[in-house]
Structures are given as C-alpha cells and as structure tokens.
Design an enzyme around this catalytic site. Structure first.
Site, PDB file in Angstrom:
ATOM      1  N   ALA A 236       0.857  -1.185   0.000  1.00  0.00           N
ATOM      2  CA  ALA A 236       0.000   0.000   0.000  1.00  0.00           C
ATOM      3  C   ALA A 236       0.886   1.224   0.000  1.00  0.00           C
ATOM      4  CB  ALA A 236      -0.900  -0.020   1.221  1.00  0.00           C
ATOM      5  N   LYS A 237       0.233   2.353  -0.052  1.00  0.00           N
ATOM      6  CA  LYS A 237       0.969   3.619  -0.109  1.00  0.00           C
ATOM      7  C   LYS A 237       1.933   3.767   1.084  1.00  0.00           C
ATOM      8  CE  LYS A 237      -1.160   4.882  -3.778  1.00  0.00           C
ATOM      9  NZ  LYS A 237      -2.518   4.928  -4.209  1.00  0.00           N
TER      10      LYS A 237
END
Ligand code: GLU
Length: 316
Positions: A251-252
């Site tokens: 994820a980010k």
C-alpha cells in the site's frame, strides 16, 4: 476474437505515487494487449476528488512512461477519459437502471450498515441486508424530510454469475447472497466505482480487463451491470497481489517500494525485470524492457498466488 480488436486499459486511481504492486498489474495489462497487437486506453479513476488530483495523475503517467508502458488513447489531455468529468454518462446509466425498477434510496448510516444482522462474506466484506428496500414511500419521504441524504442501491437478484478468468479460472458468486444490494451512488452524490467502471469500459470499447485480484469479487457485479446496460462484459484477467513482508497488501504506506524511491536507485529495465521475475515470466530478476517481454508473453506462465515482494539482496 480478432487480435486487432483487442482493447485493454490502465485505470489508475491517482491518489498517490504508484507502488510496485500498481506497476506489476500495469505491466501485465500492457503485456496482455501489446503481445497481440491490441489497443490500450488510459483512464483516470479520479471519482474521489478529495483524494485524487491532476498533479498526482501526471506523476502516475510519468511513472508509467518511465517503465516503458505506453497507451494509445486517453490520459490527462482529454477530459473524456477522466472519471471526475464523466458524471453525465454515469447519470444516464443510473437512470436506465432506475427505469428497470432496480434502484432504491438507502438512508442507513455507516454504523447501521455494519450492524450485526448483516452477514459477513469470507473476505470480510459486509453484505448489506437490504433493510431500506422494504421502506414504504411514506417512510422514505419521512426520512428525506428529516434531512437525511440517501445513498442509492441496486437490488441484486438471487442469481449466480460466473466467469472464467483468464489467469485464475472459474469464479462465481450468488449476487444476492455473496454481494447484496450494492451502492450505485453515494449519499454525497458521487457515483460509485462499480457503476463508473462498467459505463466506462463499455463506452471505451474495452474487452480485456487486467487488474489486481482484490477486484475479483467485484467482477460478478460488474458483469451483471454490463448485461443490464446492454453491453457485452469484457474478458477479465486478475493478477496476484504483491504483499509486504508482513503478509499485508502493498500500500501507499510502504514507501520503500514506491516508484519515487525505487526509480531513484534503479533503472526502469531493472524494475521491469524484477516485476517480471515475481510474475513468473523470468527465472531470475535480470534487466529487461517491457517490449522484450511482449515477444513471448503467455498467461499460462503468470503466477496465480499472491507474491511476497521481497527485494533481492543486491537491491537493498
Ligand atoms: N482504479 C482501480 C485501481 O487503481 C482499478 C479499477 C479496475 O481496474 O477496475 O485500483
């Protein structure tokens, strides 16, 4: 199908810098189409204007170009390919579904939707129990008069929708039991991803959808919407997810694996080679271009299981 007619797409949500998981799915989408001489559309999925911006979209496009992944249509210069500018098309489709008597307002708050009597699906998603479907016209008017803004849901049938995914094979869901009535338009007026993606894939002539496996459970809903709107669903190819070392989806938050960080230390050919190795297309992570991989790309060789994105020792 005639190869010349193959049309795939990239559909990034520009809410931040691309990470290797996004690049992995984009590379496979590109190979799927370029290996047979098809056409690629780039659509910007910026429905959520609070999280997305044109600057972030420009960065995503620059990262794709850096990787050597090109497209034939769309991008930032043509607003027709940006979901934030396509509201009128979503409205037309919404009206078409409403005319079929399938759409109803839902006044539930998030807390009510999550309430105990809603069964949970295997993947943890909550199946809405359909309580607002039973509201009378008076009850609806009463709630609206209290100032509650409804979301709009579509009533799903007790019907099994199946598909043969070109990477993962057979998948089926009973829409009423496994998915439940889903939202077409949020209470703040924003059209939902499920509707927008179907309207756009239809309008843009997309017949191949290559994307992360997290969207496999959305696919029966999308196939059903295609049919209700009079379209032919595309062929779907879901690709494994890249996982961080703790087993969670990239994820980010995994900054070390975003393209800003990676591209400052490695060449595009090194990154493409790493992605292709994870995908099962190379026996070791050697530098290679996307164009070189297209020459002998085959789905048969692509991994089916999620992949722990462990960087080779000489990358750290
Ligand atoms: N916009 C979605 C994403 O960036 C992809 C949606 C799709 O491929 O249908 O994850």
């Amino acid at each position: 199908m005639d190869n010349q007619m193959i049309c795939g797409r990239f559909a990034p949500t520009p809410s931040g810098r691309m990470h290797l998981g996004n690049a992995f799915a984009a590379l496979l989408a590109w190979l799927d189409v370029r290996s047979v001489g098809g056409r690629l559309v780039l659509r910007i999925e910026d429905l959520d204007t609070t999280r997305c911006s044109a600057e972030k979209a420009a960065q995503v496009l620059a990262d794709m170009r850096w990787l050597g992944l090109d497209w034939d249509e769309g991008g930032l210069l043509n607003g027709d390919y940006m979901q934030s500018r396509r509201t009128e098309y979503y409205q037309q489709a919404f009206d078409k579904l409403a005319a079929q008597g399938l759409v109803y307002p839902c006044f539930c708050s998030r807390a009510e939707r999550m309430a105990a009597n809603a069964p949970h699906r295997e993947d943890g998603a909550v199946v809405y129990d359909g309580r607002c479907r039973k509201l009378s016209a008076e009850e609806q008017a009463g709630l609206a008069a209290e100032g509650r803004k409804p979301a709009w849901r579509i009533q799903t049938p007790d019907e099994v929708i199946s598909l043969t995914d070109c990477n993962l094979g057979y998948f089926a869901q009973n829409l009423a039991a496994d998915c439940g009535d889903f939202i077409l338009r949020r209470s703040d007026g924003v059209f939902a991803y499920q509707l927008a993606v179907v309207v756009d894939d239809m309008a843009m002539g997309v017949n191949r959808v290559v994307r992360g496996k997290d969207l496999l459970t959305s696919t029966p809903q999308q196939i059903w919407l295609h049919r209700l709107l009079g379209g032919d669903p595309p062929q779907y190819c879901h690709v494994p997810l890249l996982l961080a070392e703790d087993g969670k989806r990239l994820a980010k938050r995994d900054k070390a694996l975003d393209l800003g960080e990676i591209s400052s230390r490695h060449t595009a050919a090194e990154v493409v080679g790493l992605l292709a190795w994870w995908a099962g297309l190379l026996t070791e992570p050697v530098p290679i271009t996307a164009a070189e991989l297209a020459a002998d790309f085959e789905w048969r060789r692509v991994a089916k299981q999620d992949i722990v994105a462990k960087l080779p020792a000489n990358w750290l």
